[in-house]
Design an enzyme around this catalytic site. Structure first.
Site, PDB file in Angstrom:
ATOM      1  N   ARG A 154     -11.672  -5.691   9.818  1.00 24.38           N
ATOM      2  CA  ARG A 154     -11.760  -4.628   8.985  1.00 24.38           C
ATOM      3  C   ARG A 154     -13.200  -4.128   8.885  1.00 24.38           C
ATOM      4  O   ARG A 154     -13.939  -4.777   8.555  1.00 24.38           O
ATOM      5  CB  ARG A 154     -11.163  -4.724   7.577  1.00 24.38           C
ATOM      6  CG  ARG A 154      -9.648  -5.620   7.434  1.00 24.38           C
ATOM      7  CD  ARG A 154      -8.699  -4.187   7.564  1.00 24.38           C
ATOM      8  NE  ARG A 154      -7.425  -4.886   7.950  1.00 24.38           N
ATOM      9  CZ  ARG A 154      -6.290  -5.128   6.939  1.00 24.38           C
ATOM     10  NH1 ARG A 154      -6.749  -4.767   5.647  1.00 24.38           N
ATOM     11  NH2 ARG A 154      -5.370  -5.602   7.095  1.00 24.38           N
ATOM     12  N   GLU A 176     -14.768  -2.630   6.968  1.00 27.00           N
ATOM     13  CA  GLU A 176     -14.982  -2.321   5.501  1.00 27.00           C
ATOM     14  C   GLU A 176     -16.478  -1.631   5.111  1.00 27.00           C
ATOM     15  O   GLU A 176     -17.451  -2.204   5.794  1.00 27.00           O
ATOM     16  CB  GLU A 176     -14.948  -3.690   4.632  1.00 27.00           C
ATOM     17  CG  GLU A 176     -13.548  -4.353   4.789  1.00 27.00           C
ATOM     18  CD  GLU A 176     -12.625  -3.529   3.881  1.00 27.00           C
ATOM     19  OE1 GLU A 176     -12.778  -2.526   3.264  1.00 27.00           O
ATOM     20  OE2 GLU A 176     -11.485  -4.123   4.063  1.00 27.00           O
ATOM     21  N   ARG A 197     -14.631  -9.804  -2.270  1.00 23.51           N
ATOM     22  CA  ARG A 197     -13.305 -10.271  -1.903  1.00 23.51           C
ATOM     23  C   ARG A 197     -13.083  -9.429  -0.459  1.00 23.51           C
ATOM     24  O   ARG A 197     -11.904  -9.710   0.201  1.00 23.51           O
ATOM     25  CB  ARG A 197     -12.297 -10.115  -2.821  1.00 23.51           C
ATOM     26  CG  ARG A 197     -12.089  -8.585  -3.405  1.00 23.51           C
ATOM     27  CD  ARG A 197     -10.745  -8.642  -3.927  1.00 23.51           C
ATOM     28  NE  ARG A 197     -10.285  -7.402  -4.530  1.00 23.51           N
ATOM     29  CZ  ARG A 197      -9.450  -6.938  -5.063  1.00 23.51           C
ATOM     30  NH1 ARG A 197      -8.348  -7.966  -5.386  1.00 23.51           N
ATOM     31  NH2 ARG A 197      -9.246  -5.955  -5.864  1.00 23.51           N
ATOM     32  N   HIS A 198     -13.968  -8.612   0.064  1.00 18.91           N
ATOM     33  CA  HIS A 198     -13.713  -8.229   1.294  1.00 18.91           C
ATOM     34  C   HIS A 198     -14.796  -8.536   2.467  1.00 18.91           C
ATOM     35  O   HIS A 198     -15.943  -8.723   2.187  1.00 18.91           O
ATOM     36  CB  HIS A 198     -13.943  -6.735   1.184  1.00 18.91           C
ATOM     37  CG  HIS A 198     -12.996  -5.922   0.456  1.00 18.91           C
ATOM     38  ND1 HIS A 198     -12.964  -5.639  -0.786  1.00 18.91           N
ATOM     39  CD2 HIS A 198     -11.595  -5.543   0.859  1.00 18.91           C
ATOM     40  CE1 HIS A 198     -11.933  -5.056  -1.276  1.00 18.91           C
ATOM     41  NE2 HIS A 198     -11.130  -4.737  -0.273  1.00 18.91           N
ATOM     42  N   GLU A 215      -5.120  -9.730  -5.346  1.00 19.70           N
ATOM     43  CA  GLU A 215      -4.126  -9.753  -4.525  1.00 19.70           C
ATOM     44  C   GLU A 215      -4.547 -10.744  -3.495  1.00 19.70           C
ATOM     45  O   GLU A 215      -5.705 -10.838  -2.689  1.00 19.70           O
ATOM     46  CB  GLU A 215      -4.193  -8.162  -3.863  1.00 19.70           C
ATOM     47  CG  GLU A 215      -3.257  -8.293  -2.612  1.00 19.70           C
ATOM     48  CD  GLU A 215      -3.381  -7.223  -1.734  1.00 19.70           C
ATOM     49  OE1 GLU A 215      -3.967  -6.039  -2.473  1.00 19.70           O
ATOM     50  OE2 GLU A 215      -3.512  -7.159  -0.414  1.00 19.70           O
ATOM     51  N   SER A 248       0.022  -9.206   0.925  1.00 20.79           N
ATOM     52  CA  SER A 248       1.056  -7.809   0.782  1.00 20.79           C
ATOM     53  C   SER A 248       2.098  -7.720   1.821  1.00 20.79           C
ATOM     54  O   SER A 248       2.001  -8.335   3.084  1.00 20.79           O
ATOM     55  CB  SER A 248       0.029  -6.494   0.819  1.00 20.79           C
ATOM     56  OG  SER A 248       0.147  -6.141   2.160  1.00 20.79           O
ATOM     57  N   ARG A 295      -9.093 -15.421   1.161  1.00 21.97           N
ATOM     58  CA  ARG A 295      -8.503 -15.105  -0.421  1.00 21.97           C
ATOM     59  C   ARG A 295      -7.566 -16.238  -1.106  1.00 21.97           C
ATOM     60  O   ARG A 295      -8.154 -16.634  -2.164  1.00 21.97           O
ATOM     61  CB  ARG A 295      -7.878 -13.834  -0.316  1.00 21.97           C
ATOM     62  CG  ARG A 295      -9.084 -12.783  -0.242  1.00 21.97           C
ATOM     63  CD  ARG A 295      -8.219 -11.313  -0.852  1.00 21.97           C
ATOM     64  NE  ARG A 295      -9.062 -10.488  -0.488  1.00 21.97           N
ATOM     65  CZ  ARG A 295      -8.692  -8.995  -0.643  1.00 21.97           C
ATOM     66  NH1 ARG A 295      -7.566  -8.643  -1.100  1.00 21.97           N
ATOM     67  NH2 ARG A 295      -9.379  -8.017  -0.302  1.00 21.97           N
TER      68      ARG A 295
HETATM   69  O1  4AD Z   1      -2.830  -5.716   2.303  1.00 22.06           O
HETATM   70  P1  4AD Z   1      -3.178  -5.905   3.965  1.00 22.06           P
HETATM   71  O2  4AD Z   1      -3.985  -4.841   4.423  1.00 22.06           O
HETATM   72  O3  4AD Z   1      -1.801  -5.636   4.659  1.00 22.06           O
HETATM   73  C1  4AD Z   1      -1.450  -5.816   6.021  1.00 22.06           C
HETATM   74  O4  4AD Z   1      -2.455  -5.977   6.838  1.00 22.06           O
HETATM   75  C2  4AD Z   1      -0.017  -5.677   6.398  1.00 22.06           C
HETATM   76  N1  4AD Z   1       0.070  -5.459   7.870  1.00 22.06           N
HETATM   77  C3  4AD Z   1       0.627  -7.053   5.922  1.00 22.06           C
HETATM   78  C4  4AD Z   1       1.970  -6.787   6.088  1.00 22.06           C
HETATM   79  O5  4AD Z   1       2.604  -7.667   6.733  1.00 22.06           O
HETATM   80  N2  4AD Z   1       2.663  -6.031   5.639  1.00 22.06           N
HETATM   81  O6  4AD Z   1      -3.837  -7.326   4.159  1.00 22.06           O
HETATM   82  C5  4AD Z   1      -3.218  -8.584   3.975  1.00 22.06           C
HETATM   83  C6  4AD Z   1      -4.150  -9.379   3.203  1.00 22.06           C
HETATM   84  C7  4AD Z   1      -4.387  -8.919   1.733  1.00 22.06           C
HETATM   85  O7  4AD Z   1      -3.302  -9.171   0.983  1.00 22.06           O
HETATM   86  C8  4AD Z   1      -5.553  -9.786   1.580  1.00 22.06           C
HETATM   87  O8  4AD Z   1      -5.235 -11.091   1.162  1.00 22.06           O
HETATM   88  C9  4AD Z   1      -6.268 -10.036   2.938  1.00 22.06           C
HETATM   89  O9  4AD Z   1      -5.177  -9.505   3.767  1.00 22.06           O
HETATM   90  N3  4AD Z   1      -7.317  -8.942   3.048  1.00 22.06           N
HETATM   91  C10 4AD Z   1      -8.734  -9.033   3.394  1.00 22.06           C
HETATM   92  N4  4AD Z   1      -9.212 -10.163   2.997  1.00 22.06           N
HETATM   93  C11 4AD Z   1     -10.614 -10.269   3.284  1.00 22.06           C
HETATM   94  N5  4AD Z   1     -11.329  -9.193   3.488  1.00 22.06           N
HETATM   95  C12 4AD Z   1     -10.570  -8.089   3.653  1.00 22.06           C
HETATM   96  N6  4AD Z   1     -11.571  -6.990   4.037  1.00 22.06           N
HETATM   97  C13 4AD Z   1      -9.080  -8.045   3.503  1.00 22.06           C
HETATM   98  N7  4AD Z   1      -8.330  -6.857   3.449  1.00 22.06           N
HETATM   99  C14 4AD Z   1      -7.241  -7.489   3.319  1.00 22.06           C
END
Ligand code: 4AD
Length: 447
Positions: free
Chosen positions: A237, A239, A245-246, A370, A373, A421
């Site tokens: 990502r 970011e 937490r990112h 969170e 998701s 996380r």
């Molecule tokens: O919420 P996210 O973006 O969901 C998806 O990627 C969907 N494809 C999931 C699905 O099957 N519907 O990311 C899922 C999880 C988040 O809940 C969080 O725990 C983690 O990935 N996450 C990160 N962890 C660390 N750094 C980041 N930048 C994150 N972004 C999401």
């Protein structure tokens, strides 16, 4: 005979036996005819004694031991003894009377971090002494810049053993529920989660992306009749926000499964899956959780809880407030929210049958933040195309994904979990960089 043994396995049963241990010089102190040496292996420590009395070791040997640099790798051969009373400052309650000692690999005489023990690892006492202060905190950047040293503390050794158990328990449960482990490509032609946080690159002259999730290909696994699939792999990502937490690269625990009647089948599975993971951690990682707790005290998680029907998406602040509310009202740290508005979920999310302003989607929280998701997915080609266009997505870059649904597909749903996380929140560590071995954030690409 010679017997190699791990420091963590040294106990009073071995009294009188000759053992061979490999570890690091954790601390060393010469005193008259004796040298006191603390040897550390994977976060566990044992006191070793060298004495020139009765010619057990030579004078030169005593001098050599007293002059060893901290963190050097040594092999020690000696007899296990049990002194009267408790041994302070080491994890093992026995001592080794040194007979032989070899230095296998020498460390530099001065270290950028102090690694004396768990509670001190964040404090630089040498620097404090020089500056006439009681203690100086070692900043997170210093720790991360010297991550191979930082990772040697008992707390960090424990953190990554806990992390290893989380993925093991995730895999164990899903395999027992007939899931197939898959590995999807991380080089992609288009973004899987929308445009803004995607790393782009040149793929032999063709524009490409690093996978933001296994989303599209895990669904294509369902189109390919695998029924239930999961993956443990890297997620990228781009970011922009620098938060606790990112990360720009993290480990995703993803699953996707056929739905027979209702998307709650996914929530049901996730509930059992996480109970398996948390129970497993509490029973298999007792020592590790203790070591982490010693440095960063935390409360164990409360029982799971569920609340329904929120009206909007949540930001960090409201997630935290909600966490407190749920804790006060339901006395839980682990809960699920569902039925999110359509506008705040990705294009592939299934609208609710009774009110398409909402979706069959959910988030899971630990301690008010969170970790998961998930959702039911749109499996109708026309609706999927319409939703992609509405969300401003370049449908051409997704054409092979969308085409996969044209030859028939079962209703399905799934979820994504961030491994770092889960560990951060289960252990209440407060910063995701503590649970990534070599974190990648908007300002860090090394070590
Ligand atoms: O919420 P996210 O973006 O969901 C998806 O990627 C969907 N494809 C999931 C699905 O099957 N519907 O990311 C899922 C999880 C988040 O809940 C969080 O725990 C983690 O990935 N996450 C990160 N962890 C660390 N750094 C980041 N930048 C994150 N972004 C999401």
């Amino acid at each position: 005979g010679r017997k190699w043994i791990k420091v963590s396995q040294l106990d009073q049963e071995l009294k009188g036996q000759t053992v061979l241990v490999r570890g690091r010089v954790h601390a060393v102190r010469g005193k008259g005819k004796m040298a006191f040496l603390v040897v550390r292996e994977s976060g566990y420590t044992v006191q070793c004694l060298a004495s020139i009395a009765e010619n057990i070791v030579s004078k030169q040997m005593l001098k050599f031991i007293s002059g060893l640099n901290k963190e050097s790798i040594i092999d020690v051969e000696g007899e296990v003894s049990v002194p009267p009373g408790e041994i302070a400052g080491t994890s093992q309650q026995v001592e080794i009377q040194i007979r032989k000692l070899f230095c296998v690999s020498k460390a530099l005489p001065s270290l950028p971090l102090t690694l004396e023990d768990a509670s001190r690892s964040e404090l630089d006492f040498e620097k404090a002494e020089k500056e006439g202060k009681q203690y100086v905190k070692v900043g997170q950047d210093t720790r991360l810049n010297n991550r191979v040293l930082d990772l040697r503390t008992p707390c960090n050794q424990a953190v990554f053993r806990v992390q290893s158990h989380v993925s093991m328990l995730f895999r164990e449960y899903l395999v027992s529920e007939d899931f197939v482990e898959v590995h999807t490509p991380k080089l992609m032609a288009g973004a899987s989660e929308g445009g803004s946080s995607v790393f782009t690159l040149d793929y032999k002259g063709q524009p490409a992306c690093l996978a933001q999730s296994p989303q599209l290909h895990k669904q294509m696994g369902i189109c390919a009749d695998f029924g239930r699939v999961f993956e443990i792999g890297p997620v990228f990502r781009a970011e922009n926000s620098f938060t606790h937490r990112h990360l720009c690269e993290f480990t995703g625990l993803d699953l996707e499964m056929e739905i027979k009647e209702h998307y709650f089948e996914v929530i049901d599975l996730l509930d059992k899956l996480f109970v398996h993971i948390f129970d497993g951690l509490n029973s298999k990682c007792k020592k590790e959780l203790e070591a982490i707790n010693q440095q960063y005290p935390f409360e164990p998680l409360k029982e799971a809880g569920t609340i329904v029907d929120p009206m909007g998406d949540l930001n960090t602040e409201s997630e935290k407030k909600l966490g407190q509310l749920v804790k006060d009202k339901y006395d839980t740290d682990f809960y699920i929210l569902h039925r999110y508005p359509l506008a705040v979920r990705p294009f592939y999310t299934m609208p609710c049958a009774d009110d398409p302003r909402y979706t069959n989607s959910f988030d899971v929280f630990i301690r008010g933040e969170e970790i998961i998701s998930g959702a039911q997915r749109v499996h109708d080609v026309d609706l999927l195309t319409k939703r992609a266009i509405e969300c401003g997505i370049d449908v051409k870059s997704l054409s092979t994904y969308i085409d996969s649904f044209r030859y028939g597909v079962v209703p399905h749903g799934g979820l994504g979990v961030g491994l770092e996380r889960v560990v951060m929140l289960f252990c209440a560590l407060g910063n995701i960089r503590k649970t990534s071995m070599f974190p990648r954030d908007p300002q860090r690409l090394t070590p």
